[in-house]
Structure formats: C-alpha cells, structure tokens
Scaffold this motif. Structure first.
Motif, PDB file in Angstrom:
ATOM      1  N   VAL A  73      -1.022  12.845  24.969  1.00  0.00           N
ATOM      2  CA  VAL A  73      -2.441  13.190  25.048  1.00  0.00           C
ATOM      3  C   VAL A  73      -3.300  11.972  25.326  1.00  0.00           C
ATOM      4  N   THR A  74      -2.734  10.780  25.154  1.00  0.00           N
ATOM      5  CA  THR A  74      -3.444   9.548  25.493  1.00  0.00           C
ATOM      6  C   THR A  74      -2.718   8.892  26.660  1.00  0.00           C
ATOM      7  N   GLU A  75      -3.325   7.858  27.226  1.00  0.00           N
ATOM      8  CA  GLU A  75      -2.721   7.173  28.369  1.00  0.00           C
ATOM      9  C   GLU A  75      -1.397   6.541  27.960  1.00  0.00           C
ATOM     10  N   THR A  76      -0.308   6.968  28.566  1.00  0.00           N
ATOM     11  CA  THR A  76       1.016   6.434  28.234  1.00  0.00           C
ATOM     12  C   THR A  76       1.506   5.447  29.282  1.00  0.00           C
ATOM     13  N   THR A  77       0.805   5.334  30.397  1.00  0.00           N
ATOM     14  CA  THR A  77       1.209   4.434  31.476  1.00  0.00           C
ATOM     15  C   THR A  77       0.299   3.219  31.483  1.00  0.00           C
ATOM     16  N   THR A  78       0.848   2.048  31.200  1.00  0.00           N
ATOM     17  CA  THR A  78       0.036   0.837  31.116  1.00  0.00           C
ATOM     18  C   THR A  78       0.255  -0.095  32.301  1.00  0.00           C
ATOM     19  N   GLU A  79       1.235   0.205  33.133  1.00  0.00           N
ATOM     20  CA  GLU A  79       1.476  -0.571  34.349  1.00  0.00           C
ATOM     21  C   GLU A  79       2.235   0.332  35.328  1.00  0.00           C
ATOM     22  N   PRO A  80       2.214   0.005  36.626  1.00  0.00           N
ATOM     23  CA  PRO A  80       2.950   0.841  37.580  1.00  0.00           C
ATOM     24  C   PRO A  80       4.417   0.957  37.176  1.00  0.00           C
TER      25      PRO A  80
END
Length: 377
Positions: A73-80
């Motif tokens: 439900v929150t941003e799980t991707t912090t880099e490509p």
C-alpha cells in the motif's frame, strides 16, 4: 527428391538471397535475433498506481508468486528494479520508482532512472493522470521515445459504478473521455484501460497490438513471445511468428547437412527442435504456472490439472525417430560431389521443416483447446 529441392529453392528465394549459404546466414541472424534480442520495458507512475502489479501481470505472475515483484500500500520501489520474464530472460520489465517521490523529482526523473536503456515507457495511473505523469510524457516525447498511458484498476472502477446502477460500457466510456481530456495537451496520446488482475478483459489485447505495430520487427518478436496468451488473436499472432522461425531453422538445418560429418546434422536438428518446441510450449501458456493462473482467473479449477509437458516430450521423441530416419540418407548424399550436397540439404530442410511445423500445429491446437475450455474464444 525434386519436390524437396523445389521447397528449398522456394525458401532461398523467399529469403531474398541468391544461394543457400547466403540464405543460411540471414536465417542465423533471424534466429539469433529471435531468441536473444533484448527488450527493456519501463513501467512508471505515482505511488499506489498499481504499476508493480502491472509488471507482475505482464510477466504472467500473480502478486503472491515466489518470483513476483513485491507490492504494497506504500511505495515499495526505491530504485529502478529489473524483473526478467520467467521464460524469456532477455525480456526485462523495469519497475521504476514513483515519480514525484523525494528521491525522484519530476524534472530530473529521466536522468535518475537512466532513460536511455529502455525501449519504451508505460505510464500507469489508477485515477486521474497527474501533472507529474504529463511532465514525464512530455520529456520522453522530447527525447523521441515512445510512451503509453495505462489507466489501471479498471475492474475496481467497473464494479464500483455497477453498484450505482451504471453499466460497464458507460463506465469505460466515461473513464476514457476523462483520460483524453486530462491528456489533450500531449498530442496523439495512447490510453489503455487495464486490469492487472484480469488481463483477459478491457484493453490488454489492444495494447499488445499497438506495441507490436510500433516496435522494430526483432523487438516485436521478443514482445509477442513473452506476453501472456489472453485471447485467440494473441495466440494466432504467436503461431504465425513461430511458423516463420520454423522455416529459418529448416534452412539452417539444410546448410548443416551439406557437411559430410556423421551425426552432425542429426544432433544439430534435435537441439533446434527441442528448443523450438520448448519455446512454443511456454509462449502458448501451456506450462503449469500459466495454466494455474488462467484457472484462477476464469474460475475453472480443472484447467490447472492439465499437464502439457508430456506432449512436448512425445513430440520430441517422434521427431527423433523422423530425423534419425533421414540422417543416414543425408550423410550418404553429402559424400557425393556437388549434386550430393544439394540433395542432402534438400532432404534435411524438408524433413526438419515438416517436423517443426507438425509439432507447432499440435502445440497450437492444444493452446486453442485451453482457450475454449476457459471460455476465451
């Protein structure tokens, strides 16, 4: 024998080359491109847009599968983050961080995510397209790459509006008009209404058709091999593609048969046949994981119990008998000067082509049966 030579002459002519050697070189380039060309697809959008679920769906996976990209439900991707297609590792989907996050501001986003490595961008939104989405599209356009807008979670919208007494067609029409209004400043924007849970509905087939028409041919093949089979049209597109590859493999087989080396033609042909059948098997969605996902999506549990791998083994065994029977004749012909080499090439080409096309037809028919069982004709 005369008809066999006629077949191989027709194949050489169709290749646009003058000799078997030149046609073989072209066929090798086609096969290398088919199996090894890279396709890098960038999937981006704001936090919570459903882009990671979309990445999983394009890979034929559920969010809870072992190799699925993590969702939340929150941003799980912090880099490509790169995710390989399970059966075609040269096709990579890149789950990009949400645009507008503290580390990825809109103005420097393309630089930070290494813009140049992607073939095209899919911009995902679960609601209205935001200023960041539009800014990103404009920057991609400036750099002369393709982008496509994906309006996700359409199944939720349809169900929500249905409770208000609004039917599916009205809901889709309204959403499409709203998207077009939001994006009217972009010019010729492509908008696709998609459900990552149910790729068999809405605009997924239209999306694949559009991507195919706008990608170079070698990239088209990579895309079509890797996408899930969610309609008869996509399946038949795959069958047509593999039909062309069968002819290229048969040409290579014919060129190899010219060399008077015992066992070389047979071993080479068997390696090609095995690889070809395995690629068809996975691309047509006949593997266990694909059938399991399909059975859940269409609520037909019996589909997951279908076992198609024995068919591949059976086809390979039958091919071994057929190719082995012709191998001795090819070898003996190859020992004769000039005319013998041509005869060996013709026998090998014709036999290998027949084996490949027969196996292709058998696998394609099983895939059609699966679609009929699933109610997706």
């Amino acid at each position: 024998m005369e008809s066999q030579r006629s077949d191989i002459n027709e194949a050489i002519e169709a290749s646009g080359e003058a000799t078997l050697e030149q046609a073989n070189k072209k066929a090798k380039e086609k096969i290398d491109s088919f199996f090894n060309v890279r396709l890098d697809i960038a999937v981006t959008g704001e936090t919570g847009s459903g882009k990671t679920s979309f990445v999983n769906a394009l890979r034929g996976l559920k969010d809870n599968d072992e190799d699925a990209a993590p969702t939340g439900v929150t941003e799980t991707t912090t880099e490509p983050t790169d995710y390989k297609n399970p059966t075609m590792p040269n096709v990579t989907l890149w789950d990009l961080p949400g645009i507008g996050s503290p580390e990825f501001k809109a103005k420097t986003y393309l630089k930070n995510v290494k813009f140049d490595r992607y073939d095209f961008f899919l911009i995902v939104s679960s609601g209205r397209f935001r200023d960041n989405d539009i800014t990103l599209a404009k920057e991609i356009k400036k750099k002369k790459k393709q982008f496509y807008f994906i309006r996700s979670k359409i199944d939720h919208d349809v169900q929500s509006e249905k409770r208000k007494g609004i039917n599916k067609e009205e809901t889709l029409s309204k959403i499409r008009r709203n998207c077009e209004e939001e994006l009217k400043g972009i010019g010729n924007s492509n908008i696709f209404l998609i459900s990552s849970w149910d790729m068999y509905e809405f605009d997924f087939e239209k999306l694949i058709d559009t991507l195919e028409s706008e990608l170079p041919e070698h990239k088209q093949n990579a895309l079509l091999q890797s996408v899930p089979v969610c309609s008869v049209a996509i399946l038949e597109g795959k069958v047509k593609m593999f039909h062309k590859i069968a002819w290229a493999l048969a040409l290579i087989s014919g060129a190899i048969a010219v060399a008077p080396v015992p066992g070389l033609s047979f071993s080479s042909d068997m390696a090609m046949v095995g690889s070809f059948f395995t690629s068809c098997y996975h691309s047509f969605g006949l593997d266990h994981k694909s059938l399991e996902r399909l059975s859940e999506l269409v609520n037909k549990p019996h589909l997951k119990s279908l076992e198609m791998s024995p068919l591949v083994q059976e086809l390979t065994q039958m091919s071994s008998i057929r190719l082995g029977a012709s191998a001795l004749g090819e070898y003996l012909c190859s020992l004769l000067p000039v005319a013998g080499s041509a005869a060996a090439a013709a026998i090998s080409f014709t036999t290998t082509r027949e084996v490949l096309l027969k196996g292709l037809d058998a696998l394609a028919e099983e895939a059609r049966k699966v679609l009929r069982e699933a109610g997706l004709e």
